[in-house]
Design a protein around this motif. Sequence first.
Motif, PDB file in Angstrom:
ATOM      1  N   UNK A   8       8.641  39.507  -8.570  1.00 14.10           N
ATOM      2  CA  UNK A   8       7.581  38.874  -7.777  1.00 14.10           C
ATOM      3  C   UNK A   8       6.311  38.634  -8.590  1.00 14.10           C
ATOM      4  N   UNK A   9       5.916  39.574  -9.453  1.00 14.16           N
ATOM      5  CA  UNK A   9       4.664  39.366 -10.192  1.00 14.16           C
ATOM      6  C   UNK A   9       4.774  38.186 -11.149  1.00 14.16           C
ATOM      7  N   UNK A  10       5.919  38.029 -11.809  1.00 15.93           N
ATOM      8  CA  UNK A  10       6.113  36.894 -12.712  1.00 15.93           C
ATOM      9  C   UNK A  10       6.160  35.586 -11.920  1.00 15.93           C
ATOM     10  N   UNK A  11       6.799  35.619 -10.770  1.00 14.61           N
ATOM     11  CA  UNK A  11       6.887  34.411  -9.943  1.00 14.61           C
ATOM     12  C   UNK A  11       5.510  33.989  -9.435  1.00 14.61           C
ATOM     13  N   UNK A  12       4.685  34.946  -9.059  1.00 19.06           N
ATOM     14  CA  UNK A  12       3.361  34.598  -8.524  1.00 19.06           C
ATOM     15  C   UNK A  12       2.498  33.909  -9.577  1.00 19.06           C
ATOM     16  N   UNK A  13       2.701  34.258 -10.833  1.00 19.96           N
ATOM     17  CA  UNK A  13       1.940  33.581 -11.893  1.00 19.96           C
ATOM     18  C   UNK A  13       2.366  32.117 -11.988  1.00 19.96           C
ATOM     19  N   UNK A  14       3.671  31.865 -11.916  1.00 18.62           N
ATOM     20  CA  UNK A  14       4.180  30.496 -12.010  1.00 18.62           C
ATOM     21  C   UNK A  14       3.860  29.672 -10.773  1.00 18.62           C
ATOM     22  N   UNK A  15       3.844  30.302  -9.603  1.00 21.76           N
ATOM     23  CA  UNK A  15       3.782  29.583  -8.338  1.00 21.76           C
ATOM     24  C   UNK A  15       2.384  29.584  -7.719  1.00 21.76           C
ATOM     25  N   UNK A  16       1.378  30.046  -8.402  1.00 16.96           N
ATOM     26  CA  UNK A  16       0.056  30.172  -7.782  1.00 16.96           C
ATOM     27  C   UNK A  16      -0.593  28.799  -7.630  1.00 16.96           C
ATOM     28  N   UNK A  17      -0.189  28.086  -6.605  1.00 18.59           N
ATOM     29  CA  UNK A  17      -0.689  26.733  -6.399  1.00 18.59           C
ATOM     30  C   UNK A  17      -1.705  26.612  -5.291  1.00 18.59           C
ATOM     31  N   UNK A  18      -1.799  27.589  -4.406  1.00 16.56           N
ATOM     32  CA  UNK A  18      -2.708  27.489  -3.272  1.00 16.56           C
ATOM     33  C   UNK A  18      -3.995  28.249  -3.590  1.00 16.56           C
ATOM     34  N   UNK A  19      -5.101  27.551  -3.818  1.00 14.22           N
ATOM     35  CA  UNK A  19      -6.347  28.249  -4.179  1.00 14.22           C
ATOM     36  C   UNK A  19      -6.994  28.973  -3.001  1.00 14.22           C
ATOM     37  N   UNK A  20      -6.512  28.770  -1.757  1.00 10.48           N
ATOM     38  CA  UNK A  20      -7.096  29.436  -0.597  1.00 10.48           C
ATOM     39  C   UNK A  20      -6.647  30.879  -0.477  1.00 10.48           C
ATOM     40  N   UNK A  21      -5.574  31.236  -1.152  1.00  5.09           N
ATOM     41  CA  UNK A  21      -5.065  32.606  -1.085  1.00  5.09           C
ATOM     42  C   UNK A  21      -5.701  33.455  -2.177  1.00  5.09           C
ATOM     43  N   UNK A  22      -5.954  34.714  -1.842  1.00  4.75           N
ATOM     44  CA  UNK A  22      -6.641  35.637  -2.752  1.00  4.75           C
ATOM     45  C   UNK A  22      -5.696  36.800  -3.068  1.00  4.75           C
ATOM     46  N   UNK A  23      -5.785  37.290  -4.304  1.00  4.59           N
ATOM     47  CA  UNK A  23      -4.963  38.438  -4.703  1.00  4.59           C
ATOM     48  C   UNK A  23      -5.710  39.743  -4.444  1.00  4.59           C
ATOM     49  N   UNK A  24      -4.954  40.746  -4.073  1.00  3.58           N
ATOM     50  CA  UNK A  24      -5.508  42.071  -3.788  1.00  3.58           C
ATOM     51  C   UNK A  24      -6.036  42.700  -5.087  1.00  3.58           C
ATOM     52  N   UNK A  25      -7.192  43.345  -5.074  1.00  2.00           N
ATOM     53  CA  UNK A  25      -7.704  43.971  -6.295  1.00  2.00           C
ATOM     54  C   UNK A  25      -6.928  45.222  -6.700  1.00  2.00           C
ATOM     55  N   UNK A  26      -6.104  45.761  -5.822  1.00  2.00           N
ATOM     56  CA  UNK A  26      -5.359  46.981  -6.113  1.00  2.00           C
ATOM     57  C   UNK A  26      -3.932  46.699  -6.566  1.00  2.00           C
TER      58      UNK A  26
END
Length: 150
Positions: free
Chosen positions: A32-50
Amino acid sequence: MANNKYAVGPVNYDKYITCPYDSAHRILPIRISKHLIKCSGNPKLIRCPFNVTHVFSAAAMKDHVIECPDRSSLERYKMPDSLPPAEPRANKFEVETEEDWDVEPPAKTYNPKKYCEEAMVIVNPQGIPPAARREFRERERKRFLENNKF
């Protein structure tokens, strides 16, 4: 041609996670972490700081930050004495023994150069000029003949 048949088990979709950016994407939790880097297309979503694998909208992130299960590791890092330990501490005990691993063994040290000079070992000299190699080979021949090994 050989007819190889391979048995493939059914896919267990319960183990997969749905991508927060695209609901059509189904990913194994390990990837999932590798996929999120490739698929991060929606700028409205925010990643958790933890935990970077937690992705939410700005409104949902406010609630998630308070309830995030990975927050405890940061809190434990900031205030190690105020929180209970994550795992019970191991009992500290010492085993009494007469063995001392810091003492040098009673064996002699090994000197490979000295061993090669005393034993009948054929050595191939490296990195010396041809004249020095000829002299070395001649000395070795005399040494072998003196010891009657060849």
